[in-house]
Write a protein that holds these residues in place. Structure first.
Motif, short mmCIF file in Angstrom:
data_model
loop_
_atom_site.label_atom_id
_atom_site.label_comp_id
_atom_site.label_asym_id
_atom_site.label_seq_id
_atom_site.Cartn_x
_atom_site.Cartn_y
_atom_site.Cartn_z
N SER A 174 0.83 -1.21 0.00
CA SER A 174 0.00 0.00 0.00
C SER A 174 0.86 1.26 0.00
O SER A 174 0.40 2.33 -0.42
CB SER A 174 -0.93 0.00 1.22
OG SER A 174 -0.21 0.27 2.42
N LEU A 175 2.11 1.12 0.47
CA LEU A 175 3.03 2.26 0.48
C LEU A 175 3.86 2.33 -0.80
O LEU A 175 4.71 3.21 -0.94
CB LEU A 175 3.97 2.16 1.69
CG LEU A 175 3.31 2.24 3.07
CD1 LEU A 175 4.37 2.08 4.17
CD2 LEU A 175 2.55 3.55 3.25
N GLY A 176 3.62 1.39 -1.70
CA GLY A 176 4.33 1.41 -2.98
C GLY A 176 5.56 0.53 -3.03
O GLY A 176 6.42 0.73 -3.91
N ALA A 177 5.67 -0.43 -2.14
CA ALA A 177 6.83 -1.34 -2.17
C ALA A 177 6.90 -2.04 -3.52
O ALA A 177 5.88 -2.48 -4.06
CB ALA A 177 6.72 -2.36 -1.04
N GLU A 178 8.10 -2.15 -4.04
CA GLU A 178 8.31 -2.73 -5.35
C GLU A 178 8.18 -4.25 -5.29
O GLU A 178 8.94 -4.92 -4.61
CB GLU A 178 9.72 -2.36 -5.86
CG GLU A 178 10.09 -2.97 -7.19
CD GLU A 178 9.09 -2.64 -8.27
OE1 GLU A 178 8.53 -3.59 -8.84
OE2 GLU A 178 8.89 -1.44 -8.55
N LYS A 179 7.19 -4.79 -6.02
CA LYS A 179 6.94 -6.24 -5.95
C LYS A 179 7.74 -7.03 -6.98
O LYS A 179 7.79 -8.26 -6.92
CB LYS A 179 5.46 -6.54 -6.11
CG LYS A 179 4.84 -6.09 -7.42
CD LYS A 179 3.36 -6.44 -7.44
CE LYS A 179 2.68 -6.07 -8.75
NZ LYS A 179 2.63 -4.59 -8.92
N GLU A 180 8.39 -6.32 -7.91
CA GLU A 180 9.18 -7.01 -8.94
C GLU A 180 10.67 -7.04 -8.61
O GLU A 180 11.46 -7.61 -9.37
CB GLU A 180 8.98 -6.32 -10.29
CG GLU A 180 7.56 -6.36 -10.82
CD GLU A 180 7.09 -7.78 -11.10
OE1 GLU A 180 7.92 -8.59 -11.57
OE2 GLU A 180 5.91 -8.08 -10.86
N VAL A 181 11.07 -6.44 -7.49
CA VAL A 181 12.48 -6.40 -7.13
C VAL A 181 12.98 -7.81 -6.84
O VAL A 181 12.23 -8.65 -6.31
CB VAL A 181 12.69 -5.48 -5.90
CG1 VAL A 181 12.01 -6.04 -4.66
CG2 VAL A 181 14.15 -5.24 -5.65
N VAL A 182 14.24 -8.10 -7.21
CA VAL A 182 14.80 -9.43 -6.97
C VAL A 182 15.93 -9.35 -5.95
O VAL A 182 16.62 -8.33 -5.84
CB VAL A 182 15.32 -10.06 -8.28
CG1 VAL A 182 14.19 -10.28 -9.26
CG2 VAL A 182 16.42 -9.21 -8.90
#
Length: 210
Positions: A174-182
């Motif tokens: 919800s805070l914009g955390a990057e979900k594609e980061v590896v």
């Protein structure tokens, strides 16, 4: 385990203890200080005091005198003090969920939130691993980076997914955390989700469909 009696007129207490403990007791002889600030003198130690009705082949009798301790200023000065570094105390407060102390340490600038500690993780990673959402929110409020990487390239979102904390993962997203980061192994947060954690699976399926 313990039986208290007064069958010995010259002793205050008689305690029945397992026989296997007897070998560990001599180091306590001669008025050692107990945690309750009292002194115990081991007057005698008999492996098998068969004259006692509470003695058995597996138990011995420990006879002790108990003395209340008057702490003097001299004894207080001689007490050893162990001091832990602020980083160690701070991480312990995070793990215990002591939000008041966590906030105090940050406000007093005793710690910095971008530090990677000896555990290989930052403060926010530690908070995520504790599963304490309120602690996560507090650290972020004071400026913790939601994209901070630990020594293995894991972000807090990686941690939340790997350890099955959907409520924390949802908040970070919800805070914009990057979900594609590896991470250092090339893994995305969603690839660390246990298939049995339906709430996380659904959360990332919904995000993928957005």
């Amino acid at each position: 385990m313990c039986g208290i009696g007064h069958q010995y007129s010259d002793l205050r207490y008689t305690v029945t203890i397992p026989k296997k403990w007897l070998g560990n007791l001599p180091r306590f002889v001669a008025k050692e200080i107990n945690p309750d600030s009292a002194q115990v003198e081991i007057a005698s130690l008999t492996a098998l005091a068969l004259s006692s009705p509470s003695a058995t082949p597996d138990h011995g009798i420990l006879k002790m005198r108990y003395y209340p301790t008057r702490r003097t200023s001299r004894s207080l000065r001689s007490t050893r003090t162990v001091r832990f570094p602020n980083d160690v105390l701070f991480l312990d407060h995070i793990r215990q969920g002591d939000l008041e102390q966590v906030g105090r340490f940050i406000r007093a600038r005793k710690v910095t939130l971008d530090t990677i500690y000896l555990t290989g993780m930052g403060a926010l990673h530690e908070a995520v691993l504790s599963g304490n959402l309120e602690c996560v929110k507090l650290l972020i409020k004071y400026g913790a980076d939601i994209e901070q990487r630990d020594e293995n390239g894991w972000t807090p979102l990686h941690m939340a997914c790997s350890d099955a904390y959907p409520h924390i993962a949802r908040y970070l997203l919800s805070l914009g955390a990057e979900k594609e980061v590896v991470n250092s192994d090339g893994e995305k947060p969603c690839e660390l989700i246990d298939s049995d954690c339906e709430e996380l699976v659904q959360l990332f399926s919904t995000k993928e469909g957005d």
